[in-house]
Design an enzyme around this catalytic site. Structure first.
Site, PDB file in Angstrom:
ATOM      1  N   GLY A  10       0.813  -1.210   0.000  1.00  8.03           N
ATOM      2  CA  GLY A  10       0.000   0.000   0.000  1.00  8.03           C
ATOM      3  C   GLY A  10       0.847   1.261   0.000  1.00  8.03           C
ATOM      4  O   GLY A  10       1.968   1.276   0.509  1.00  8.03           O
ATOM      5  N   THR A 131       4.736   2.020   6.494  1.00 15.47           N
ATOM      6  CA  THR A 131       3.334   1.703   6.778  1.00 15.47           C
ATOM      7  C   THR A 131       2.716   2.801   7.628  1.00 15.47           C
ATOM      8  O   THR A 131       3.372   3.324   8.529  1.00 15.47           O
ATOM      9  CB  THR A 131       3.183   0.365   7.524  1.00 15.47           C
ATOM     10  OG1 THR A 131       1.806   0.152   7.869  1.00 15.47           O
ATOM     11  CG2 THR A 131       4.010   0.317   8.800  1.00 15.47           C
ATOM     12  N   ASP A 133       0.290   2.052   9.517  1.00 16.91           N
ATOM     13  CA  ASP A 133      -0.186   1.313  10.690  1.00 16.91           C
ATOM     14  C   ASP A 133       0.829   1.270  11.826  1.00 16.91           C
ATOM     15  O   ASP A 133       0.473   0.944  12.960  1.00 16.91           O
ATOM     16  CB  ASP A 133      -0.564  -0.117  10.308  1.00 16.91           C
ATOM     17  CG  ASP A 133      -1.787  -0.185   9.413  1.00 16.91           C
ATOM     18  OD1 ASP A 133      -2.579   0.781   9.430  1.00 16.91           O
ATOM     19  OD2 ASP A 133      -1.953  -1.188   8.698  1.00 16.91           O
ATOM     20  N   ILE A 262      -8.277   8.145   2.813  1.00 19.15           N
ATOM     21  CA  ILE A 262      -7.774   9.514   2.943  1.00 19.15           C
ATOM     22  C   ILE A 262      -6.552   9.550   3.853  1.00 19.15           C
ATOM     23  O   ILE A 262      -5.691  10.424   3.736  1.00 19.15           O
ATOM     24  CB  ILE A 262      -8.879  10.463   3.470  1.00 19.15           C
ATOM     25  CG1 ILE A 262      -8.457  11.918   3.289  1.00 19.15           C
ATOM     26  CG2 ILE A 262      -9.204  10.179   4.928  1.00 19.15           C
ATOM     27  CD1 ILE A 262      -9.546  12.913   3.607  1.00 19.15           C
ATOM     28  N   GLN A 263      -6.441   8.561   4.755  1.00 20.24           N
ATOM     29  CA  GLN A 263      -5.302   8.508   5.682  1.00 20.24           C
ATOM     30  C   GLN A 263      -3.986   8.195   4.969  1.00 20.24           C
ATOM     31  O   GLN A 263      -2.907   8.422   5.504  1.00 20.24           O
ATOM     32  CB  GLN A 263      -5.558   7.462   6.768  1.00 20.24           C
ATOM     33  CG  GLN A 263      -6.701   7.812   7.685  1.00 20.24           C
ATOM     34  CD  GLN A 263      -7.229   6.588   8.425  1.00 20.24           C
ATOM     35  OE1 GLN A 263      -6.778   6.274   9.517  1.00 20.24           O
ATOM     36  NE2 GLN A 263      -8.182   5.889   7.830  1.00 20.24           N
ATOM     37  N   ARG A 264      -4.074   7.645   3.766  1.00 20.74           N
ATOM     38  CA  ARG A 264      -2.868   7.307   3.008  1.00 20.74           C
ATOM     39  C   ARG A 264      -2.432   8.408   2.048  1.00 20.74           C
ATOM     40  O   ARG A 264      -1.338   8.358   1.506  1.00 20.74           O
ATOM     41  CB  ARG A 264      -3.108   6.040   2.186  1.00 20.74           C
ATOM     42  CG  ARG A 264      -3.130   4.770   2.991  1.00 20.74           C
ATOM     43  CD  ARG A 264      -3.177   3.587   2.047  1.00 20.74           C
ATOM     44  NE  ARG A 264      -3.150   2.329   2.762  1.00 20.74           N
ATOM     45  CZ  ARG A 264      -3.246   1.147   2.182  1.00 20.74           C
ATOM     46  NH1 ARG A 264      -3.374   1.082   0.861  1.00 20.74           N
ATOM     47  NH2 ARG A 264      -3.212   0.044   2.893  1.00 20.74           N
TER      48      ARG A 264
END
Length: 336
Positions: A10, A131, A133, A262-264
């Site tokens: 991602g 990442t 995350d 949208i967080q990416r």
């Protein structure tokens, strides 16, 4: 020396800054040749490459996404862009034919596992953890995380005003399938009243009681921050389920918001730009020193590296003794 660089998995803010850090250090300081590999490991299978110059790297620092493109091609699994071939063997052959002395892999947990396998097969590999995350084992922080937390915190800030205006409970869902770092950090930074992460079990009645207690204290609205991975049976989206259960338990009007991808997106924060630049530069330093089979890591404020075989297959998860969890509970925040 001729090095290749790819991005896999991602996207997230900071990838282009990392590419820039690797390539500018390699070209300007070490006099290396750098080859960009398009679409992750897929590009190694198809020889989809381009040569980088210092000029071609201009303007990358603040750009989101990845200029090289990315894919979820898994070289050690069947399927993907090519079939009916030994994909690892083809990649080894292509690396040799392209004259690559080393490959820099920028990616998440899956990329680290793949990189470790190729390193075990004798490929000169250096990897950089990427990442939003923040769940890659071995590094305190992965670039992309700070940017995602900033985006999520801004959204929570905005939800406070609409929640207070309508005296509602607002549930916001952020990314984090197995790890709740974004929910924890944005929830604390955004003043969340309830924070739910996959690592800590929750009870709807406890959550409902927390919200009702706030109501008794003259606080007519509440903010609930949930990680997408708190549900394990695939019933619904986490925010939708939690919102319905809260409204049932409390009788208070509850609405949900899902931030999603949208967080990416968008530009990396200054912290991520600097971290990406440092990690990219250190990756090139490892190559120059012949130190392969390693992943770049942030320990405290120092950039170091660890063997890839120590990273592969491990996750860094939120624990109940994490300082933010402890402090949150002391302040009356409900973690389920």
């Amino acid at each position: 020396m001729r090095i290749g660089i790819l991005t896999s998995g991602g996207d997230c803010p900071g990838i282009n800054a990392t590419i820039r850090g690797v390539c500018k250090t390699a070209i300007n300081h070490y006099g290396m040749e750098v080859i960009g590999i398009h679409s992750g490991f897929q590009g190694l299978l198809t020889k989809d490459i381009e040569s980088f110059t210092d000029k071609s790297l201009s303007g990358l620092l603040n750009q989101g996404g990845t200029m090289l493109g990315t894919s979820r091609e898994k070289p050690f699994k069947k399927g993907g862009v090519v079939s009916d071939v030994d994909k690892p063997a083809l990649i080894l052959q292509n690396i040799q034919e392209m004259g690559l002395d080393c490959v820099v892999c920028i990616g998440g947990n899956g990329t680290q596992k793949t990189a470790a396998k190729f390193a075990a097969m004798g490929v000169n590999i250096v990897s950089v953890p990427k990442t939003i995350d923040n769940d890659i084992w071995g590094t305190d922080i992965s670039f992309g995380f700070d940017s995602a937390v900033s985006i999520a915190t801004d959204a929570i800030d905005r939800l406070h005003s609409t929640a207070s205006s309508h005296k509602r409970v607002m549930v916001i869902e952020v990314m984090g399938h197995k790890a709740g770092w974004i929910a924890l950090y944005s929830g604390m930074a955004g003043g969340g009243d309830v924070i739910l992460v996959p690592e800590i079990p929750y009870n709807i009645k406890n959550i409902g009681n927390t919200i009702l207690e706030r109501l008794k204290k003259g606080k007519p609205y509440s903010i609930v921050v949930v990680a997408e991975g708190i549900l394990t049976d695939g019933r619904k989206r986490a925010a939708e389920y939690i919102a319905q259960e809260i409204e049932y338990e409390t009788g208070i009007e509850t609405r949900e918001t899902v931030l999603g991808y949208i967080q990416r997106g968008g530009s990396p924060t200054p912290f991520d730009r600097n971290l990406s630049t440092r990690m990219g530069g250190h990756a090139t330093e490892l190559i120059a020193n012949g130190q392969f089979g390693r992943m770049i890591a942030l320990k405290g404020d120092d950039i170091s590296s660890i063997p890839l075989e120590e990273v592969a297959g491990k996750l860094k998860l939120v624990t109940e003794d994490h300082d933010l969890v402890i402090q949150g509970r002391r302040m009356g925040i409900c973690f389920g």
